[in-house]
Design a protein around this motif. Structure first.
Motif, PDB file in Angstrom:
ATOM      1  N   ARG A  63       4.850   3.595 -26.801  1.00 30.37           N
ATOM      2  CA  ARG A  63       5.519   2.086 -26.470  1.00 30.37           C
ATOM      3  C   ARG A  63       7.432   2.684 -27.198  1.00 30.37           C
ATOM      4  O   ARG A  63       7.827   4.210 -28.058  1.00 30.37           O
ATOM      5  CB  ARG A  63       4.959   1.475 -27.300  1.00 30.37           C
ATOM      6  N   LEU A  85      26.153  12.859 -35.064  1.00 28.31           N
ATOM      7  CA  LEU A  85      25.557  13.954 -36.011  1.00 28.31           C
ATOM      8  C   LEU A  85      25.639  13.783 -37.190  1.00 28.31           C
ATOM      9  O   LEU A  85      25.374  13.780 -38.640  1.00 28.31           O
ATOM     10  CB  LEU A  85      24.965  15.418 -35.523  1.00 28.31           C
ATOM     11  N   SER A 115      20.505  11.482 -25.637  1.00 29.77           N
ATOM     12  CA  SER A 115      19.338  10.246 -25.872  1.00 29.77           C
ATOM     13  C   SER A 115      18.412  10.373 -26.558  1.00 29.77           C
ATOM     14  O   SER A 115      17.622   9.287 -26.876  1.00 29.77           O
ATOM     15  CB  SER A 115      18.817  10.330 -23.947  1.00 29.77           C
ATOM     16  N   SER A 116      17.126  11.130 -26.658  1.00 31.26           N
ATOM     17  CA  SER A 116      16.118  11.710 -27.342  1.00 31.26           C
ATOM     18  C   SER A 116      16.427  11.662 -29.304  1.00 31.26           C
ATOM     19  O   SER A 116      15.813  10.902 -29.598  1.00 31.26           O
ATOM     20  CB  SER A 116      15.718  12.399 -27.389  1.00 31.26           C
ATOM     21  N   MET A 117      18.098  11.478 -29.035  1.00 29.53           N
ATOM     22  CA  MET A 117      18.580  11.604 -30.871  1.00 29.53           C
ATOM     23  C   MET A 117      18.953   9.934 -31.589  1.00 29.53           C
ATOM     24  O   MET A 117      18.190   9.464 -32.177  1.00 29.53           O
ATOM     25  CB  MET A 117      19.649  11.759 -31.300  1.00 29.53           C
ATOM     26  N   LEU A 118      19.225   8.748 -30.434  1.00 29.30           N
ATOM     27  CA  LEU A 118      18.949   7.568 -30.440  1.00 29.30           C
ATOM     28  C   LEU A 118      17.813   6.851 -30.505  1.00 29.30           C
ATOM     29  O   LEU A 118      16.656   7.373 -29.572  1.00 29.30           O
ATOM     30  CB  LEU A 118      20.220   7.397 -29.707  1.00 29.30           C
ATOM     31  N   ASN A 119      18.134   5.396 -30.927  1.00 29.63           N
ATOM     32  CA  ASN A 119      17.049   4.938 -30.953  1.00 29.63           C
ATOM     33  C   ASN A 119      17.040   3.927 -30.377  1.00 29.63           C
ATOM     34  O   ASN A 119      17.645   3.295 -30.402  1.00 29.63           O
ATOM     35  CB  ASN A 119      16.545   4.232 -32.774  1.00 29.63           C
ATOM     36  N   LEU A 120      16.866   4.673 -28.399  1.00 27.44           N
ATOM     37  CA  LEU A 120      17.506   3.795 -27.405  1.00 27.44           C
ATOM     38  C   LEU A 120      16.326   2.204 -26.738  1.00 27.44           C
ATOM     39  O   LEU A 120      17.114   1.606 -26.382  1.00 27.44           O
ATOM     40  CB  LEU A 120      17.696   4.161 -25.984  1.00 27.44           C
ATOM     41  N   ALA A 138       9.505   4.486 -26.251  1.00 20.36           N
ATOM     42  CA  ALA A 138      10.354   5.607 -26.108  1.00 20.36           C
ATOM     43  C   ALA A 138       9.518   6.627 -24.830  1.00 20.36           C
ATOM     44  O   ALA A 138       8.916   5.696 -24.621  1.00 20.36           O
ATOM     45  CB  ALA A 138       9.936   6.870 -27.510  1.00 20.36           C
ATOM     46  N   VAL A 194      25.265  10.899 -39.562  1.00 15.00           N
ATOM     47  CA  VAL A 194      23.740  10.291 -40.401  1.00 15.00           C
ATOM     48  C   VAL A 194      23.348  11.686 -41.349  1.00 15.00           C
ATOM     49  O   VAL A 194      22.900  11.318 -42.431  1.00 15.00           O
ATOM     50  CB  VAL A 194      23.004  11.107 -38.951  1.00 15.00           C
TER      51      VAL A 194
END
Lengths: 795, 117
Positions: free
Chosen positions: A26, A151, A180-185, A28, A154
């Motif tokens: 879910r 980064l 993209s994986s770094m972000l909470n998209l 991601a 953060v």
């Protein structure tokens, strides 16, 4: 990596017909090459993971759910493109599996198989995104920078270099996946990056998402830092307050308001308050404790509680009840004034026998400068009471006496309570000066307020508007002073015991000067009594020629002038004592200011010598009358009051009606009028005591004979011809004596007043006591007298 | 199943697991005529391993398959990496002309590189 892709291709083909367990996730998306920790709890998902773990390579398909809320997603709920992944690590605990999965490649789902308890899929590998060029290069750099910024925000302490993670391969799609994986998209956006067919598309998507995210992050950081400054401002204030508190504690004034309240409470406790008052005070204190110190009511309430604590509710001085000592004090301070001294001593005697007796309320009436106020002070001294004085002159607001209600801003207790507070005892001697000069206007009538204050029956519970509690004034010794009783309202006068202080005779003044004024004035000028003497003769000259007054104020000023001039001489080096003889007085005081007030040498017919009483003592008054041909009426001038005009008319009527008996030839006056004038014209005059003078002057005019020039007269007349007693005999006789008149006609009933006269004056004068107008005329108009004798005797 | 991207770091990188295929641990020794390289590849079948040289690099790749996959087995802990692996080691010598031999011995893959004759 050509070999690698070849191997992958081969494997894909071999897997083509095989079924892979599907693990839906879910919110991601797992990208190729990247790792993702997963916590697997759903039954179907656990079964899928178990199936994958049972395989030799532990491969499975990770697909994102379209709707993260779905608990049991079917094939339609999943995206068509997923990631083939291997389980790199796993641990199981209580039904959940903790997985670390790693993406291998993008795959397209060919079909789902729902025959097993978990979902299975037949997949087809998708080629890795391809495409290169300047645009891709530029986008790559741009995404790298944006990612680095994200980064940095953060993780400001130890920013990790994104470049080192990307590695030397600089795979465009890999970077897009990584950022993209770094972000909470969220699943949908992340899925778009996964499905991107080319490097360019993947990077564009990643760039858009990353740019937005960096904006949000920077905004958040700004907000956070703003909040931090706000916080530090509050913290700073808090720190300062703590320090202030510490300082105050060091100084022993911990919590200023609380300490203040505590102090007040202590004062209330220590004050000897009646029970009802204490309750009220404590109630106000409690109210105060609940108020913030900045509230406007705080100061008002605080002032009130302070007043309550300070008022001498039960505290009084003990009276000195030694009559002899009191008499000595009174004599020491004042010459004569026997009436007043007697009254004070009587009161002392009463207090000695009955300590609960009401204090008397006296009213000292007399001309200015006779010592009313100083007498009050010496009475206080004789009794051993505190002395407080307040002037009522010009007071025209009732609230001045009774105070304002506390609802008003700036409200204060009335003057009475303020005086009591100043005195600090509940039985002071309170002097109400100038009670005859009370004003009255729309703000109220202070005289009426005085009624309550001065009534022994009521002042045991005096009510002040500010205090709003009954206060006992019954122990206060009130002494009012006035120059005249005329302007004192009758109800107020009725409550007071009136003691008159009349003016002093020249002899008395000399005695007062010798005994009190000269020593005092010399001392004030810095001289010793033995350095200068002013003999009686000199003082007499000052009294007669430099002053004209009932009291001794001018005399005191004159003596003061002499004392100062003497002081200058001594200061300039003179050593031997000085005696100021009568002849030397002008050297000090200049030319004589008043000529001797002489009786008129010659009195033509139609002039008589009357006597007047004023607030400033007695005066000789000439009444003049003249015939007014052709105008049969009585004209009166000289600022005469109503009473005096009426007494002139009464005199005229009496003479006309008794003309025959008196042998007055009135024929000439049937058509002519009379004008009566009383100088000085500018001074208002009133009162009935000029009646006999009016009768004499008219009779003298009608008879055309002069009035005896050495006779002064006073007395009221009636239409029946009687002579009634009048006031102010002492002052009038003294004035006559001053003027050199040695004979005074006065009503018989006033004979008793003569004993108040100084011995010497009495000895020098002749007093004619009369009962009727006939008696007067006989004495004043010798010619008329004989004719008048018989009818008068007949009366 | 919950999942949250941790923006504050890359936890998967902290756990000693890098991107891409897993990398077996290696020892490198200098020998008189070249190099000896040892790879920790326990449980990998010989036919699943490829050893090759490319320029200065020695590349060992392949796949490790789990043997315990029979019925009635349930995994409770998995720490050994399965699936594809690849390890690439750079040498100062050009390996294209080197003589390369690889043998399995007690779970270790031993590769000999003879660069000098």
């Amino acid at each position: 990596m050509a070999e690698n892709s070849e191997i992958t291709k081969k494997r894909s083909e071999s897997l083509r017909k095989a079924l892979l367990p599907v693990l839906p996730i879910r919110n991601a998306v797992l990208y190729p090459d990247l790792l993702m920790p997963l916590s697997v709890g759903r039954e179907a998902s656990v079964a899928a993971a178990n199936a994958a773990l049972a395989g030799e390579e532990k491969t499975l398909l990770i697909v994102a759910q379209k709707d993260g809320q779905r608990e049991d997603p079917g094939p339609d709920d999943l995206f068509g493109v997923g990631t083939r992944a291997v389980i790199r690590r796993m641990s199981r605990s209580e039904g959940t599996l903790e997985l670390l999965v790693q993406g291998v490649e993008r795959v397209k789902v060919v079909r789902y198989d729902t025959s097993a308890p978990y979902l299975q899929a037949e997949i087809e590998a998708l080629p890795a995104p391809a495409g290169e060029g300047v645009e891709v290069e530029a986008l790559f750099q741009s995404v790298l920078e944006l990612g680095q910024r994200a980064l940095h925000i953060v993780q400001p302490e130890q920013p990790r270099s994104l470049e080192s993670i990307v590695g030397s391969e600089r795979d465009p799609a890999g970077l897009a996946y990584l950022t993209s994986s770094m972000l909470n998209l969220g699943a949908e956006k992340a899925q778009r990056v996964l499905e991107a067919a080319s490097n360019l598309e993947a990077l564009e998507l990643a760039h858009a998402f990353l740019a937005h995210e960096v904006q949000v992050l920077e905004l958040r950081q700004k907000i956070a830092s703003h909040a931090a400054t706000e916080m530090s401002k509050e913290q700073r204030e808090y720190m300062l307050r703590q320090q202030l508190r510490a300082i105050q504690e060091e100084l022993g004034e911990s919590k200023p308001e609380a300490a203040d309240l505590e102090l007040l409470r202590k004062r209330i406790e220590e004050a000897d308050l009646p029970e009802a008052v204490r309750k009220e005070a404590e109630r106000e204190l409690d109210r105060l404790a609940r108020l913030p110190a900045a509230a406007p009511d705080y100061q008002i309430t605080r002032g009130y509680v302070e007043l309550v604590a300070e008022l001498p509710w039960r505290h009084g001085t003990r009276d000195a009840l030694d009559l002899t000592a009191a008499r000595a004090v009174l004599d020491e301070d004042h010459y004569d004034l026997d009436d007043v001294k007697q009254r004070i001593l009587e009161h002392l005697a009463v207090m000695k026998l009955n300590p609960g007796a009401h204090a008397p309320i006296l009213c000292l009436v007399g001309p200015p400068g006779v010592g009313k106020t100083s007498l009050g002070q010496s009475i206080a001294r004789a009794l051993g009471r505190k002395f407080e004085r307040m002037s009522l002159g010009g007071l025209h607001d009732e609230a001045e006496l009774r105070g304002h209600r506390r609802t008003y801003i700036g409200a204060m207790p009335g003057r009475i309570l303020q005086a009591i507070r100043r005195a600090g005892v509940n039985n002071p001697l309170l002097m109400l000066d100038e009670v005859d000069k009370l004003g009255r206007d729309f703000r109220g009538d202070p005289a009426s307020a005085l009624l309550e204050i001065l009534d022994p029956a009521q002042n045991g519970s005096f009510h002040d508007n500010y205090l709003d509690l009954p206060f006992d004034l019954s122990k206060v010794f009130f002494i009012a002073t006035a120059n005249t009783l005329d302007s004192i309202p009758a109800p107020l006068l009725d409550r007071m015991e009136v003691l008159r202080l009349s003016g002093y005779s020249p002899e008395e003044k000399v005695a007062i000067a010798q005994r009190y004024i000269v020593p005092r004035r010399l001392a004030e000028a810095g001289l010793k009594t033995e350095q200068a003497t002013i003999p009686d003769e000199a003082l007499k000259r000052i009294v007669n020629r430099y002053t004209r007054e009932a009291g001794v104020r001018e005399l005191e000023r004159a003596v003061g002038t002499i004392a100062r001039k003497l002081a200058r001489r001594f200061a300039e080096g003179k050593a031997e004592p000085v005696e100021v003889s009568a002849a030397q007085v002008p050297e000090y005081l200049g030319a004589e200011r008043y000529s001797r007030e002489r009786a008129r040498g010659v009195l033509p017919p139609g002039v008589a010598t009357g006597l007047a009483w004023t607030e400033f003592g007695g005066e000789v008054l000439y009444v003049e009358a003249t015939r007014l041909p052709g105008r049969p009426r009585l004209r009166l001038t000289g600022s005469l009051g109503k009473v005096m005009r009426e007494s002139a008319k009464a005199a005229q009527s009496y003479l006309w009606s008794h003309a025959d008996e008196l042998g007055l030839p009135l024929e000439k006056f049937r058509r002519d009028g009379v004008h009566i004038h009383v100088p000085s014209g500018a001074v208002p005059k009133d009162g009935p005591s000029a009646g006999v003078a009016m009768a004499s002057v008219l009779a003298s005019l009608y008879a055309n004979r002069p009035v005896a020039k050495d006779v002064a007269m006073t007395g009221e007349i009636t239409l029946a011809g009687l002579v009634l007693p009048v006031g102010g005999i002492r002052e009038k006789v003294l004035a006559a004596h001053r003027a050199g008149l040695r004979r005074v006609i006065l009503p018989r009933e006033n004979a008793k007043d003569l004993k108040n006269l100084p011995e010497q004056v009495r000895a020098e004068m002749t007093f004619v006591e009369v009962d009727t107008v006939h008696d007067v005329l006989r004495e004043a108009l010798p010619g008329v007298a004989q004719q008048a004798r018989e009818p008068a005797a007949a009366d | 199943m919950s999942y949250r991207i941790d923006l504050l770091g890359f936890p998967f990188l902290e756990r000693g697991v890098s991107r891409g295929p897993w990398q077996p641990a290696a020892d490198v020794y200098r020998t008189q005529d070249g190099w000896l390289v040892k790879f920790d590849l326990a449980g990998v079948k010989t036919e699943d391993v490829t050893v090759r040289a490319a320029g200065h690099a020695l590349i060992v790749s392949g796949v490790r398959r789990d043997m315990q996959t029979g019925q009635g087995l349930t995994a409770y802990l998995v720490e050994i990496a399965y699936s594809r692996f690849e390890r690439r080691i750079e040498f100062p010598d050009d390996l294209d002309r080197a003589c390369l031999t690889a043998t399995f011995c007690n779970g270790m893959l031993v590769v000999r590189l003879r660069t000098r004759s």
